[in-house]
Each structure stands twice: as C-alpha cells, then as structure tokens.
Design an enzyme around this catalytic site. Structure first.
Site, PDB file in Angstrom:
ATOM      1  N   ASP A  52       0.885  -1.168   0.000  1.00  0.00           N
ATOM      2  CA  ASP A  52       0.000   0.000   0.000  1.00  0.00           C
ATOM      3  C   ASP A  52       0.924   1.219   0.000  1.00  0.00           C
ATOM      4  O   ASP A  52       2.131   1.091   0.210  1.00  0.00           O
ATOM      5  CB  ASP A  52      -0.871  -0.019   1.268  1.00  0.00           C
ATOM      6  N   SER A  53       0.367   2.412  -0.195  1.00  0.00           N
ATOM      7  CA  SER A  53       1.194   3.611  -0.105  1.00  0.00           C
ATOM      8  C   SER A  53       1.629   3.867   1.341  1.00  0.00           C
ATOM      9  O   SER A  53       2.618   4.543   1.576  1.00  0.00           O
ATOM     10  CB  SER A  53       0.435   4.824  -0.622  1.00  0.00           C
ATOM     11  N   GLU A  99      -4.883  10.284   8.727  1.00  0.00           N
ATOM     12  CA  GLU A  99      -3.440  10.237   9.038  1.00  0.00           C
ATOM     13  C   GLU A  99      -3.113  11.129  10.242  1.00  0.00           C
ATOM     14  O   GLU A  99      -2.167  10.874  10.973  1.00  0.00           O
ATOM     15  CB  GLU A  99      -2.619  10.698   7.828  1.00  0.00           C
ATOM     16  N   CYS A 145     -11.186   3.076  -0.306  1.00  0.00           N
ATOM     17  CA  CYS A 145      -9.863   3.537   0.129  1.00  0.00           C
ATOM     18  C   CYS A 145      -9.690   2.948   1.516  1.00  0.00           C
ATOM     19  O   CYS A 145     -10.599   3.035   2.347  1.00  0.00           O
ATOM     20  CB  CYS A 145      -9.788   5.066   0.172  1.00  0.00           C
ATOM     21  N   CYS A 202      -4.280  -1.400  -1.834  1.00  0.00           N
ATOM     22  CA  CYS A 202      -4.478   0.036  -2.004  1.00  0.00           C
ATOM     23  C   CYS A 202      -5.363   0.213  -3.229  1.00  0.00           C
ATOM     24  O   CYS A 202      -5.030  -0.274  -4.315  1.00  0.00           O
ATOM     25  CB  CYS A 202      -3.114   0.691  -2.221  1.00  0.00           C
ATOM     26  N   HIS A 221      -8.232   3.833   4.052  1.00  0.00           N
ATOM     27  CA  HIS A 221      -8.314   4.752   5.198  1.00  0.00           C
ATOM     28  C   HIS A 221      -9.757   5.035   5.615  1.00  0.00           C
ATOM     29  O   HIS A 221     -10.010   5.410   6.764  1.00  0.00           O
ATOM     30  CB  HIS A 221      -7.681   6.099   4.853  1.00  0.00           C
TER      31      HIS A 221
END
Lengths: 262, 262
Positions: free
Chosen positions: B11-12, B151, B183, B74, B185
């Site tokens: 993932d990033s 984040e 996503c 991701c 997140h």
C-alpha cells in the site's frame, strides 16, 4: 559564471510559486526555472533523510540547466537541506528560512513569536534554534492539515476555520505579537489564521524578503542579467504537469503556458 | 512455487494493514510481508503513470523476497496497476478492487450505489466501468481530504463531519442503498460517513472479502502453507519506519516490533 544564466527555484509543488512571483517583480530581467517535485509531495510529513535526498535530486536537476543561483522555495526542504546544499553546490544557495527569521526578529516587540509550519519543519527545530539564540520565546505549531486544505481549494471552508482553531488555540494568552507562516501554502489561509489569532498578531511570510535578498546577492556578486530583453520562465514538475499548471493559478499571478515533465 | 513462501501486500502507507489483519485471520499459517511505500504517499493525488511506476517498484521488491501471492492493498494502486501487474508477474495477483465490486453488487437492492475514493481512483473510472456494465447507477465521489484527516488522527473532529457533509451532500435523495469505501483509510471515518448518509445506506469495505478471496485462491492452487508453526510477519517502509510503526497501531490490532527501511 555567466550572469545571463537563469535562477533556479524548487518546491515540493506549487506553493513556492509565491516566492517566484516576488522574484519576478524584484528581478524583472532574470530568466527563471521552477521545479515542483510533485512526485514526492507533500514533503511536510516525510523524514529528514527522504527530504534531503529529494532536495539534492532537485538541485542536481537545476544545476544541469546551468542555474547561477538556487532559491529553495520550500520551508521543509530548507529546514533539512539548506546547509547541505550550500556546502555541496558551487553556486550561491538562498532559502526562505533566513529571510523569514530576519523578518520575525525585526517585527516582534513582545519577543514572543509563533512559527506555523509543517510537522517536518517543526520537528527539525531549525526556527526554534535560530530564534532562541536571539532570546525570543518561540511557540512552534505544526499544522499538517493546512496544506491539504489549500491544495483542495477549501481554505475558506468552515472546516478550515475549525482546524485552524484546533491548531492555534494554545497560542491564546501567550502574548505573541507575530506569527511566521513558515510554509508557502499558509498565506492562502491567512484570513482564517488572522481571525483565530486576532488582529493584534501580525502574520509574516517571507516570499517578498527572499526575493529582495536574492536581488541584493546577485547585485553584490555582479551576477545580474545584463540583457533587458524578455526573460524566459520555464516550469518543470516531476509528476502530472497539467495538475501543476491548474493548481499554479492559485499561487502565481502570471499565465503559465507549459509545464514540462522531468 | 514453494507453498511455504510468504504472501506479499503493498500500500502507499499503513491503510492496507486493514487488509493484512483480515489475511492474518483468514490464513493464520501464512508468512506475510507488508510494504508501505511511505516515500511516495499519498498515491491518491498522483498521476496514473507515477502510480504505475510505484506499483511496479513495490511488486519488484516483494518478488525479490520470493512471495507466492501479491495482494494490492491500495485502491488507487489497484485502479491503475492491477491489470499491468497481473500481466507482468509470474505469480497470482489479487487486489481490493474486485472484492469491493462483488460486495457492492451483492449488497445493493436499489441498484444505485456510491463509490467513495481518492481523486485518482475516481478519475481512473475503474469502478464506474465495472458497475455500469452491471446496469448499476454509480455515484462516484472523490474525497481527497479524508486520508489526511485519518493520518492526523482527526477522524472524529467536528471538521471531519463538515468535510464529509461537503463531499457527500450530493448523494442525498439519490436512492443509493450502499456506499463502497474504496480507500483503506475510509473505514476509520465510517461513523462520520454513516451519520451523513443516514442508517439506510450500508457501508462496505472489502478487506474481509479480499482475505477470503486470497484464501480460496491459495487453496485452489495448492499453495497453502503446510507448516503450522508460528508464521513470520515482516514490515517494510520506504520512508520513516518509526512513523509507520506509530501510525500502524490505528490500522493493525497486533503488535509490530520492527519496521525495516527499504
């Protein structure tokens, strides 16, 4: 060194164009190259070693274009890499850090100042060290969500005000009279920041004084471009030149016809 | 292919750890390598060509560690690079896209669905193409500020609710009954998203079904690890391993002792 060579600027993205637009005004005869390292943006939450690596790569790219002066137009890159680039490069290297520091020193009366910056700039301690050496009381505040708000064009949204209050509420009652906007994106949030801090706090951003310092340096070293024909401005981005061109309009008052991918 | 080889995920950043934690539950005997490409995060606002380059580099790194299965954890990387990696690599490649698509298909009754994702995933049109082929009416919504809010750990701040309302208000009255959180997140914002969309809209995130699909694939190809001794989990990050380890706690319920820099 050929005084007709261009000045080079770099930033992680478009924010540093605020510095370039002041350089254009202060030095209207100079050719300018601007590099936005958009493949690696944002710098503000990356590690010192990554930022140093990116900064050296950016500087090397601009050196290959034979620049005569480098202006690091990104506070995060300055905080971690200006000393290294000043040592490495055979040309003069300026950054937004020192003009910001000088402006802050001159402006404060209470000797209590705030520095608003990315998490990485604050963690570097660079402004704290400089300002404490001058016996100033520094309140460093990391504001990581400010850049995404500006990048999304939501700097005037009610949520931006809430976030500014969240970051800045600890400054109330500290007696600060100046706040340095130590990130080239933050001036776009200055209305919101001013509302939260109150009108008694003066906001400072060093784009103008950086350009003045560049003009003085070129003059002192006899590096001003002698030609008065139209200067050439070239723009480079390490990712998505079209998005760079679109976002650039927020930061740069002149038209940008082409952005080249590096 | 050695069935005792590890599974690789990338993932990033840390978001894909939600997928890894489901893989750990579904496949408790498997060794797992996880790579967070934190030097390039976020992917969500980068160009397709940059994301494809990053995805190939990540896959190459994991291939050198001799993985037997790659799970692209991701959505942005999936949207642009899953087909390319499936063509390039000599091992099976799964991603979060297809399980998400299948879950959405099964869950909707009204045949009107929303897909919430990064700007880059939405711009790719990948979910729109898949879902329109099934005669679903798709409302794609890019939510670029959601990742920075998560984040920064501000997913429950009042500003996050305002931003969710800003992004999602156009969905009111559309008759959607399901929204895909495309996503990794976004599940951390599910409380806020649910409040804005109302309880009649079901939120779906494909971490669990991705893990189920991985388990089925390994079984079908006789690639399940025959050993039942303790599996080894290794974590890699391309920048700031310590920050990765700190943030990982939000996404991964098991302790992470060490994160290796690549």
């Amino acid at each position: 060194m050929d005084s007709s060579n261009p000045i080079g600027l770099f930033d992680s993205g478009v924010g540093g164009l605020t510095v370039m637009s002041e350089v254009v005004k202060a030095l209207p005869n100079e050719h300018i190259l601007y590099l936005g390292d958009t493949a690696h943006l944002p710098y503000g939450n990356k590690s010192p070693s990554a930022i140093i690596r990116f900064a050296i790569e950016n500087a090397n790219f601009l050196m290959r274009q034979k620049i005569k002066l480098l202006i690091i137009s990104c506070h995060t890159a300055c905080a971690h890499a200006i000393d290294i680039l000043q040592t490495l490069l055979p040309i003069p290297v300026l950054g937004v850090r020192d003009p910001g520091f000088c402006d802050l020193l001159q402006a404060t009366r209470t000797k209590r100042v705030a520095v608003l910056a990315t998490a990485s700039t604050i963690a570097s301690g660079t402004f704290q060290t400089l300002l404490q050496a001058e016996k100033l009381h520094v309140y460093p505040i990391a504001c990581p969500l400010f850049v995404p708000f500006v990048e999304e064009g939501l700097q005037n949204h009610a949520a931006a005000k809430l976030i500014a209050e969240y970051y800045l509420s600890s400054l109330k009652g500290t007696g600060i009279d100046v706040a340095l906007l130590a990130c080239t994106h933050y001036p776009l949030l200055s209305t919101v920041i001013q509302e939260v801090l109150g009108t008694e706090v003066r906001l400072i951003e060093p784009a103008h004084s950086t350009a003045q310092m560049a003009a003085q340096l070129l003059k002192e070293r006899n590096l001003l471009n002698p030609s008065t024909s139209s200067p050439i401005y070239r723009f480079f981005a390490s990712d998505d030149p079209e998005k760079f061109r679109r976002l650039a309009k927020i930061f740069f008052p002149f038209p940008i016809e082409k952005v080249e991918l590096v």
